[in-house]
Scaffold this motif. Structure first.
Motif, PDB file in Angstrom:
ATOM      1  N   GLN A   1       0.956  -1.238  -0.321  1.00 17.26           N
ATOM      2  CA  GLN A   1       0.098   0.142  -0.409  1.00 17.26           C
ATOM      3  C   GLN A   1       0.999   1.721  -0.084  1.00 17.26           C
ATOM      4  O   GLN A   1       1.998   1.868   0.893  1.00 17.26           O
ATOM      5  CB  GLN A   1      -0.721   0.151   1.011  1.00 17.26           C
TER       6      GLN A   1
ATOM      7  N   VAL B   1      -4.412   5.225   2.841  1.00 15.31           N
ATOM      8  CA  VAL B   1      -4.744   4.138   2.652  1.00 15.31           C
ATOM      9  C   VAL B   1      -3.764   3.956   4.196  1.00 15.31           C
ATOM     10  O   VAL B   1      -4.954   2.974   5.169  1.00 15.31           O
ATOM     11  CB  VAL B   1      -4.488   2.743   2.203  1.00 15.31           C
TER      12      VAL B   1
ATOM     13  N   SER C   1      -5.751   2.746   8.538  1.00 17.55           N
ATOM     14  CA  SER C   1      -5.139   1.792   8.642  1.00 17.55           C
ATOM     15  C   SER C   1      -5.336   1.769  10.497  1.00 17.55           C
ATOM     16  O   SER C   1      -4.985   1.086  11.212  1.00 17.55           O
ATOM     17  CB  SER C   1      -4.224   0.940   7.827  1.00 17.55           C
TER      18      SER C   1
ATOM     19  N   PHE D   1     -12.921   3.142   3.815  1.00 16.48           N
ATOM     20  CA  PHE D   1     -12.627   1.250   3.072  1.00 16.48           C
ATOM     21  C   PHE D   1     -13.850   0.159   2.486  1.00 16.48           C
ATOM     22  O   PHE D   1     -12.959  -0.829   1.735  1.00 16.48           O
ATOM     23  CB  PHE D   1     -12.237   0.659   4.549  1.00 16.48           C
TER      24      PHE D   1
ATOM     25  N   LYS E   1     -13.284   2.085  -0.443  1.00 19.84           N
ATOM     26  CA  LYS E   1     -12.047   1.120  -1.491  1.00 19.84           C
ATOM     27  C   LYS E   1     -12.139   0.128  -2.352  1.00 19.84           C
ATOM     28  O   LYS E   1     -11.523  -0.645  -2.845  1.00 19.84           O
ATOM     29  CB  LYS E   1     -10.387   1.461  -0.219  1.00 19.84           C
TER      30      LYS E   1
ATOM     31  N   ASN F   1      -5.390  -5.638  -2.916  1.00 20.80           N
ATOM     32  CA  ASN F   1      -5.746  -4.023  -2.540  1.00 20.80           C
ATOM     33  C   ASN F   1      -7.467  -4.853  -1.435  1.00 20.80           C
ATOM     34  O   ASN F   1      -7.799  -4.199  -0.472  1.00 20.80           O
ATOM     35  CB  ASN F   1      -5.892  -3.197  -3.420  1.00 20.80           C
TER      36      ASN F   1
ATOM     37  N   ALA G   1      -8.531  -3.685   1.921  1.00 19.52           N
ATOM     38  CA  ALA G   1      -9.365  -3.061   2.634  1.00 19.52           C
ATOM     39  C   ALA G   1     -10.622  -4.269   3.358  1.00 19.52           C
ATOM     40  O   ALA G   1     -10.938  -3.436   4.415  1.00 19.52           O
ATOM     41  CB  ALA G   1     -10.412  -2.979   1.118  1.00 19.52           C
TER      42      ALA G   1
END
Length: 521
Positions: A4, A9, A13, A32, A35, A47, A51
């Motif tokens: 990432q 992002v 997180s 998310f 995303k 990815n 997510a």
């Protein structure tokens, strides 16, 4: 672990692991969710997994355990779409370990052990192996299988020593020591004390709390109440200072188990507050989750509601149509079957009870020397009538070629006075027509021909058969005396038969203009 590069992002997180205010989890959740949809559309599976796992962590923080479990399983399904490499292996280990914790929290210990056994086979890094072995040991400890627990903690401790990870060493050593005390192994106490020193050096608060809890239980089991109180007080003070609700609940429960009843009310209050906090967290989450980007959510909600309404409307219509035609078809088939059953019964009864008796009577009279010839002729006429009735209502044999059956019917009405002509009968694929329809067609044509024989005085009858796309058209024409059309029992029976097979029939006739009928099946 995940590739990432997006700063947002990484930021969100971090927010999931350390939320600072009520809206943080909701912001991360919305981020998310969007995303994940974006990654799914672009086929960026790695990815999308990242997510999905972040959303699973949010649900776990809010104690939506079932949702967290579902999202982890969805991530495994996505992983299965990728080629196996080090990345997929390490992610699979992380997911399975989280699932093991979920099943452990749900007290499904057997399932947790299955998960941990599978993830242990995938683990190749020493820190992974040490962590999984420690988790397996915790499950065995919960099940009070102390020897199995000791073996796992011993393995976890050795792996931790190999990578010189102080936190992993302290955790596995503390668990190992506590398990040894359950097995009355003397070195257990020293193991716990050494683990406590390591945790204090690293200022690992939750680890220190666990050590205090283990030591208080150790001394309580041995009746050393002063030491029990000392370490249980330490555990309670630390839990309050770090404001960890889970640790505080556990510390208060320990006090009550050790016989200190004055903590009961405080324990109840904490338990109630946990529920309140959880409800508050969930309410705040729901509030902010729907507040952020409200326009998009309202549009999505409206779309979903419209889709649901459309779906249920279509489903309702389809079910209604199905039920209508099913019940209608069943009703018609039942009625038709009843008619055929009644006709078969009439045929058999006329033949067995009337025709045979009359024939026997004729035979008897013929043997009598004083019989009158006229009487015999009359009785013979009665016999012929009963035979015709039997034939008219007889059971139709559909095992043979239906074209031949129809041809025989038509041929039986040919006579010196009447010529019955059939056209196109071979053009129809009779095998594609159901038994009920073939029987109905036969009976209708039979009834029209009987009516012709009795009433029309026709010299020519023409039956024309045509295939018309998905239907069959049969035209009946005779040059008889015709009639004023009135729906007597004969014509009414014909119409009922056609309705029972979803067909139609029309009649046309005038005095001295013959009789016509058009059947569509």
């Amino acid at each position: 672990m995940f590739c990432q590069s997006n700063d947002s992002v990484a930021y969100y997180s971090g927010v999931i692991r350390n939320p600072e205010n009520d809206s943080d989890l909701a912001k991360a959740y919305n981020f998310f969710i969007k995303k994940r949809e974006e990654y799914a559309d672009k086929k960026l599976i790695k990815n999308e997994i990242y997510a999905t796992l972040n959303i699973a962590d949010i649900q776990k923080n809010l104690v939506y355990i079932d949702d967290s479990e579902r999202l982890n399983i969805e991530s495994i399904d996505l992983l299965d779409l990728l080629d196996e490499d080090e990345w997929t292996r390490s992610v699979r280990v992380k997911i399975l370990n989280d699932l093991g914790k979920i099943y452990r929290e749900k007290k499904d210990y057997n399932e947790a052990l299955k998960i941990y056994d599978n993830v242990l086979k995938l683990s190749i890094k020493k820190n992974e192996i040490s962590t999984i072995q420690n988790n397996i040991g915790v499950v065995y400890l919960k099940l009070k299988k102390y020897e199995l627990a000791r073996q796992q903690f011993q393995l976890a401790y050795r792996k931790a020593l190999e990578i010189d990870s102080v936190i992993l060493i302290a955790r596995s050593l503390d668990n190992l020591g506590f398990t040894k005390t359950k097995l009355n192994i003397e070195s257990g106490l020293k193991n716990m004390e050494d683990a406590l020193k390591l945790k204090k050096e690293k200022n690992h608060s939750l680890g220190i709390y666990t050590s205090y809890e283990h030591l208080s239980k150790y001394y309580y089991d041995r009746g050393e109440l002063e030491q029990t109180e000392f370490y249980s007080n330490k555990a309670l003070e630390l839990a309050k200072s770090i404001r960890n609700i889970k640790a505080l609940t556990s510390a208060l429960r320990l006090k009550i188990e050790f016989g200190d009843q004055k903590f009961i009310n405080e324990y109840i209050k904490v338990r109630d507050s946990i529920d309140d906090i959880r409800d508050t967290d969930r309410s705040n989450f729901n509030y902010y989750a729907y507040r952020f980007d409200k326009k998009d959510r309202d549009l999505q909600k409206s779309k979903i509601n419209n889709e649901r309404k459309t779906y249920f409307l279509i489903l309702f219509i389809l079910i209604s149509i199905f039920l209508y035609f099913f019940l209608k078809s069943k009703h018609k088939k039942d009625k038709l079957q009843q008619v055929f059953t009644a006709e078969s019964r009439i045929s058999k009864k006329v033949h067995d009870e009337v025709a045979n008796d009359v024939f026997q009577f004729m035979t008897k009279l013929q043997r009598e020397p004083n019989s009158k010839e006229q009487l015999i002729d009359d009785l013979e006429e009665i016999y012929n009538k009963t035979r015709d009735i039997s034939k008219e209502h007889s059971v139709l044999d559909l095992k043979g070629d239906f074209e031949d059956v129809l041809s025989d019917l038509i041929l039986s009405f040919n006579s010196p006075e009447t010529n019955v002509i059939a056209k196109g009968i071979s053009d129809v694929n009779w095998n594609a027509i159901s038994d009920l329809k073939r029987i109905a067609i036969y009976k209708i044509l039979q009834e029209l021909l009987i009516n012709m024989k009795k009433h029309s005085a026709a010299s020519v009858v023409v039956l024309t058969f045509k295939n018309n796309r998905k239907t069959i058209q049969i035209n009946y024409n005779d040059n008889g005396v015709g009639c004023d059309l009135k729906k007597g029992s004969g014509l009414q029976n014909v119409e009922n038969r056609m309705a029972s097979i979803n067909g139609s029939i029309t009649f046309e006739s005038k005095i001295d203009k013959g009789f016509k009928a058009k059947l569509t099946v």
